[in-house]
Design a protein around this motif. Sequence first.
Motif, PDB file in Angstrom:
ATOM      1  N   ALA A 280       0.843  -1.191   0.000  1.00 54.17           N
ATOM      2  CA  ALA A 280       0.000   0.000   0.000  1.00 54.17           C
ATOM      3  C   ALA A 280       0.882   1.247   0.000  1.00 54.17           C
ATOM      4  N   PRO A 281       0.721   2.130  -0.987  1.00 57.18           N
ATOM      5  CA  PRO A 281       1.588   3.310  -1.056  1.00 57.18           C
ATOM      6  C   PRO A 281       1.199   4.409  -0.076  1.00 57.18           C
ATOM      7  N   VAL A 282      -0.106   4.479   0.271  1.00 56.72           N
ATOM      8  CA  VAL A 282      -0.584   5.481   1.227  1.00 56.72           C
ATOM      9  C   VAL A 282      -1.602   4.809   2.140  1.00 56.72           C
ATOM     10  N   ASP A 283      -1.988   5.482   3.210  1.00 60.32           N
ATOM     11  CA  ASP A 283      -3.044   4.970   4.076  1.00 60.32           C
ATOM     12  C   ASP A 283      -4.359   4.972   3.302  1.00 60.32           C
ATOM     13  N   GLY A 284      -5.186   3.954   3.541  1.00 60.15           N
ATOM     14  CA  GLY A 284      -6.451   3.880   2.828  1.00 60.15           C
ATOM     15  C   GLY A 284      -7.448   2.977   3.517  1.00 60.15           C
ATOM     16  N   GLN A 285      -8.658   2.934   2.963  1.00 58.52           N
ATOM     17  CA  GLN A 285      -9.732   2.083   3.465  1.00 58.52           C
ATOM     18  C   GLN A 285     -10.219   1.189   2.337  1.00 58.52           C
ATOM     19  N   VAL A 286     -10.417  -0.095   2.657  1.00 60.53           N
ATOM     20  CA  VAL A 286     -10.863  -1.048   1.643  1.00 60.53           C
ATOM     21  C   VAL A 286     -12.300  -0.718   1.250  1.00 60.53           C
ATOM     22  N   VAL A 287     -12.535  -0.511  -0.060  1.00 63.67           N
ATOM     23  CA  VAL A 287     -13.864  -0.221  -0.580  1.00 63.67           C
ATOM     24  C   VAL A 287     -14.535  -1.491  -1.064  1.00 63.67           C
ATOM     25  N   SER A 288     -13.761  -2.350  -1.743  1.00 63.05           N
ATOM     26  CA  SER A 288     -14.319  -3.608  -2.227  1.00 63.05           C
ATOM     27  C   SER A 288     -13.206  -4.646  -2.298  1.00 63.05           C
ATOM     28  N   GLY A 289     -13.607  -5.911  -2.228  1.00 67.04           N
ATOM     29  CA  GLY A 289     -12.657  -7.001  -2.246  1.00 67.04           C
ATOM     30  C   GLY A 289     -12.236  -7.396  -0.838  1.00 67.04           C
ATOM     31  N   SER A 290     -11.636  -8.550  -0.723  1.00 68.13           N
ATOM     32  CA  SER A 290     -11.129  -9.031   0.563  1.00 68.13           C
ATOM     33  C   SER A 290      -9.816  -9.750   0.316  1.00 68.13           C
ATOM     34  N   SER A 291      -8.948  -9.691   1.281  1.00 63.33           N
ATOM     35  CA  SER A 291      -7.629 -10.285   1.128  1.00 63.33           C
ATOM     36  C   SER A 291      -6.987 -10.431   2.495  1.00 63.33           C
ATOM     37  N   SER A 292      -5.745 -10.911   2.499  1.00 62.45           N
ATOM     38  CA  SER A 292      -4.931 -10.980   3.704  1.00 62.45           C
ATOM     39  C   SER A 292      -3.723 -10.071   3.504  1.00 62.45           C
ATOM     40  N   LEU A 293      -3.384  -9.327   4.539  1.00 67.28           N
ATOM     41  CA  LEU A 293      -2.265  -8.396   4.470  1.00 67.28           C
ATOM     42  C   LEU A 293      -1.169  -8.824   5.425  1.00 67.28           C
ATOM     43  N   ASP A 294       0.060  -8.700   4.962  1.00 67.40           N
ATOM     44  CA  ASP A 294       1.222  -8.889   5.830  1.00 67.40           C
ATOM     45  C   ASP A 294       1.584  -7.522   6.387  1.00 67.40           C
ATOM     46  N   CYS A 295       1.283  -7.333   7.655  1.00 65.98           N
ATOM     47  CA  CYS A 295       1.537  -6.037   8.308  1.00 65.98           C
ATOM     48  C   CYS A 295       2.759  -6.089   9.208  1.00 65.98           C
ATOM     49  N   ALA A 296       3.565  -7.159   9.091  1.00 63.26           N
ATOM     50  CA  ALA A 296       4.698  -7.332  10.009  1.00 63.26           C
ATOM     51  C   ALA A 296       5.688  -6.182   9.898  1.00 63.26           C
ATOM     52  N   LEU A 297       5.912  -5.694   8.681  1.00 63.40           N
ATOM     53  CA  LEU A 297       6.887  -4.616   8.513  1.00 63.40           C
ATOM     54  C   LEU A 297       6.386  -3.306   9.108  1.00 63.40           C
ATOM     55  N   ALA A 298       5.066  -3.148   9.152  1.00 68.44           N
ATOM     56  CA  ALA A 298       4.513  -1.893   9.638  1.00 68.44           C
ATOM     57  C   ALA A 298       4.171  -1.908  11.117  1.00 68.44           C
ATOM     58  N   THR A 299       3.595  -3.030  11.591  1.00 65.27           N
ATOM     59  CA  THR A 299       3.119  -3.062  12.974  1.00 65.27           C
ATOM     60  C   THR A 299       3.799  -4.115  13.827  1.00 65.27           C
ATOM     61  N   GLY A 300       4.521  -5.059  13.213  1.00 66.40           N
ATOM     62  CA  GLY A 300       5.117  -6.136  13.983  1.00 66.40           C
ATOM     63  C   GLY A 300       4.196  -7.323  14.157  1.00 66.40           C
ATOM     64  N   GLU A 301       2.971  -7.255  13.624  1.00 65.89           N
ATOM     65  CA  GLU A 301       2.036  -8.368  13.718  1.00 65.89           C
ATOM     66  C   GLU A 301       2.583  -9.545  12.932  1.00 65.89           C
ATOM     67  N   SER A 302       2.734 -10.702  13.612  1.00 62.56           N
ATOM     68  CA  SER A 302       3.410 -11.827  12.980  1.00 62.56           C
ATOM     69  C   SER A 302       2.514 -12.599  12.029  1.00 62.56           C
ATOM     70  N   MET A 303       1.200 -12.652  12.283  1.00 59.48           N
ATOM     71  CA  MET A 303       0.282 -13.398  11.440  1.00 59.48           C
ATOM     72  C   MET A 303      -0.400 -12.464  10.437  1.00 59.48           C
ATOM     73  N   PRO A 304      -0.720 -12.973   9.238  1.00 63.06           N
ATOM     74  CA  PRO A 304      -1.435 -12.151   8.254  1.00 63.06           C
ATOM     75  C   PRO A 304      -2.767 -11.655   8.810  1.00 63.06           C
ATOM     76  N   VAL A 305      -3.176 -10.476   8.383  1.00 64.21           N
ATOM     77  CA  VAL A 305      -4.405  -9.848   8.862  1.00 64.21           C
ATOM     78  C   VAL A 305      -5.425  -9.847   7.737  1.00 64.21           C
ATOM     79  N   ALA A 306      -6.616 -10.382   7.999  1.00 67.25           N
ATOM     80  CA  ALA A 306      -7.684 -10.408   7.005  1.00 67.25           C
ATOM     81  C   ALA A 306      -8.340  -9.043   6.909  1.00 67.25           C
TER      82      ALA A 306
END
Length: 749
Positions: A280-306
Amino acid sequence: MSCCAHGVELAAAIGRASSQDEIALASRDLGNGSWQTSLSVPDMHCGACIQSIEGALSRLPHVERARANLTTRRVAVTWRGKAPPDMISALAAVGYKAHLDEAEDRSFDPEMAHLIRALAVSGFAAMNIMMLSVSIWSGAEAETRQAFHWISAALALPTLFYSGGVFYRSAWTALRHGRTNMDVPISIGITLAFGLSLYDTLHQGHQAYFDAATSLIFFLLIGRTLDHAMRQRARSVVRSLLRLSPRGATVERPDGSRDYLPIGEIEPGMAIILAAGDRAPVDGQVVSGSSSLDCALATGESMPVAVAAGSFVQAGALNLSAPVRLMATARARDSFLAEMTRLMEAAEDGRARYRRIADRAARLYSPVVHLAALVTFLGWMAASGNWHNATSIAIAVLIITCPCALGLAVPIVQVIAARRLFDAGIMMKDGSAIERLAEVEAVCFDKTGTLTIGTPRVDLRGVSPGALEIAAALARHSNHPVSQAIAMAAPGAAGRRLDASDVTEQAGLGLEARLDGRRFRLGRASWALGMQDATDGTVLSCDGREMARFEIAEALRPGAAETVKLLRHAGLSVEILSGDRPSAVAGIAKALDIEDFAAGLMPGEKVARLAAAKAGGRRTLMVGDGLNDAPALSAAHVSMAPATAADIGRSAADFVFLHDSLVAIPVALDIAHRANRLVRQNFVIAIVYNALAVPVAMAGYVTPLLAALAMSVSSIIVVANALRLRPAGPTVEKVASIPVERMSMAAAK
């Protein structure tokens, strides 16, 4: 047609084909069969140019639109098809040269190039003047001696202005701001030596010391060039490890068309198409679609976030599984990435105030040297009344006390230390970092990607072979980290193979397949079991009934346990600072027997904890890898990051270790303490040399030429001492032999 003409046309055709291939590779896929190419048109100057450029490109087949930007002198061309149109030739036909946008060339270092040229000029002059001096010492006739003096002056003058300019500029900057440095006595010494030599040449004198002035510049430039080369080499290696961060995004217009816009042109409210594998290049809000995000680099969360419609996404998060449409909620300068950069800059300003050993020595050195030369001049004037003799002896004092040994004491050790670190798989970014590393009293670790390797590990206890076979067959159809972990954990369960058409993946939920009329699901427990209140976890179900539950954990980074033990043995405190869940952090802390840990920390909170440690007089080594660690890496007294770290994290760290093992940390500490000891030894050598040489020079027994030779000998001794740097070695067994009292030297102060 002649063979020559045919050859020219063939070469031109090959050139055009090569250019088209480069354009194809540089173009961005906008989806729906459209591509966008960005070209630089440096000759674009006015509105008429824009019309000509856009018109020429719009007339090409398969070009949908062309948009020129006069400010940046670039044109964005959207086209369809398998091969790009010949845009460069079309622009050349209307009188505009164009080329692909090229990344900034960081391989050329103008300062290093200038230092090398200055070193070459001074070396050439010093060698030739020394050869002429040999003839003069051998008893040349008066006419020959005078001619050689003039030739020496002609060689020394450009050396003084060009090569000596390195020191003159530094000295002038220091004096202009009301301070002094080692370059002030250097500048005074070489100027006086040249001036007195020129005076003697004009008055038919027997001696001239052009060789002393040029040799002095030559030896000092060696130290200056080594220092700069060490820093730039380490920085270039770190830059070569950096991955490209998002520079823009594919934006969907209200009419359904798509453009690739630079990140600076993305405004809140724009619709961004975030493909799988993009960040993600900037902060945003999901409008449509669903996925899993790897946020480890940004928040340290070890598991993917839906994520699904309504979920917020921070800049820097990696989309793992399926495309989503985001609505930008902030500009790039207001995004999470920009906040991290501001925190880093604030922390870096604080660290920049650290004074290196050489700088601290210079504060004492320069006044003492100036005072000694002044006292020598006044004393000899009072004793003999001969200003020429008094000036010559004062110059000899300035030259013999010249900080060649001091100038080489730090950079030569740092160059050797950088080489030793490289041999152990560690890159050093800044020369002062090796000094700061030798002073640490505590080590703070991030968890995800640092103490752990960031890859999930599956516990197969309690899972039947049949269930494992089905789960592995499903998992092989997904790139989700948990699915890959299950597939890798069951290498022997490869008997069952499923056709891709039999398996569907629900983004953020899991995998589903029908086998023998039954429905199998592998994924989130609530989805796999069809129960909203199901206990969270990863489950394999058959028609809604649980077949197996997979416990997911993180794998420790190699050498983590040994490293923690070695650091404790060295008298250093160890702590974990993580943004991950408390339960995950507590599990890793227990596995490594670390009592002090904090979880759920935001980047600013990590910086605050490090600032509190600094305020309490404790110097800290921070080891981290994520985007959220970058401000903390800059705020710590010294920092390290693995080569797998986020781009901004590697940039913020002082050291980057290339191997997986954390044993790089005690190895670096060992080398830092050995280097620190050698630097201090070199300073002692320089001080003892000056203590012996200065009285002899003040007594008038040393000419400027002998002073230059003595100064050279002291420099050679310093270099030879630095070459003794030998690390314990990049193995746990050898590092374990590091004496505790040496590694905790700073703690004892």
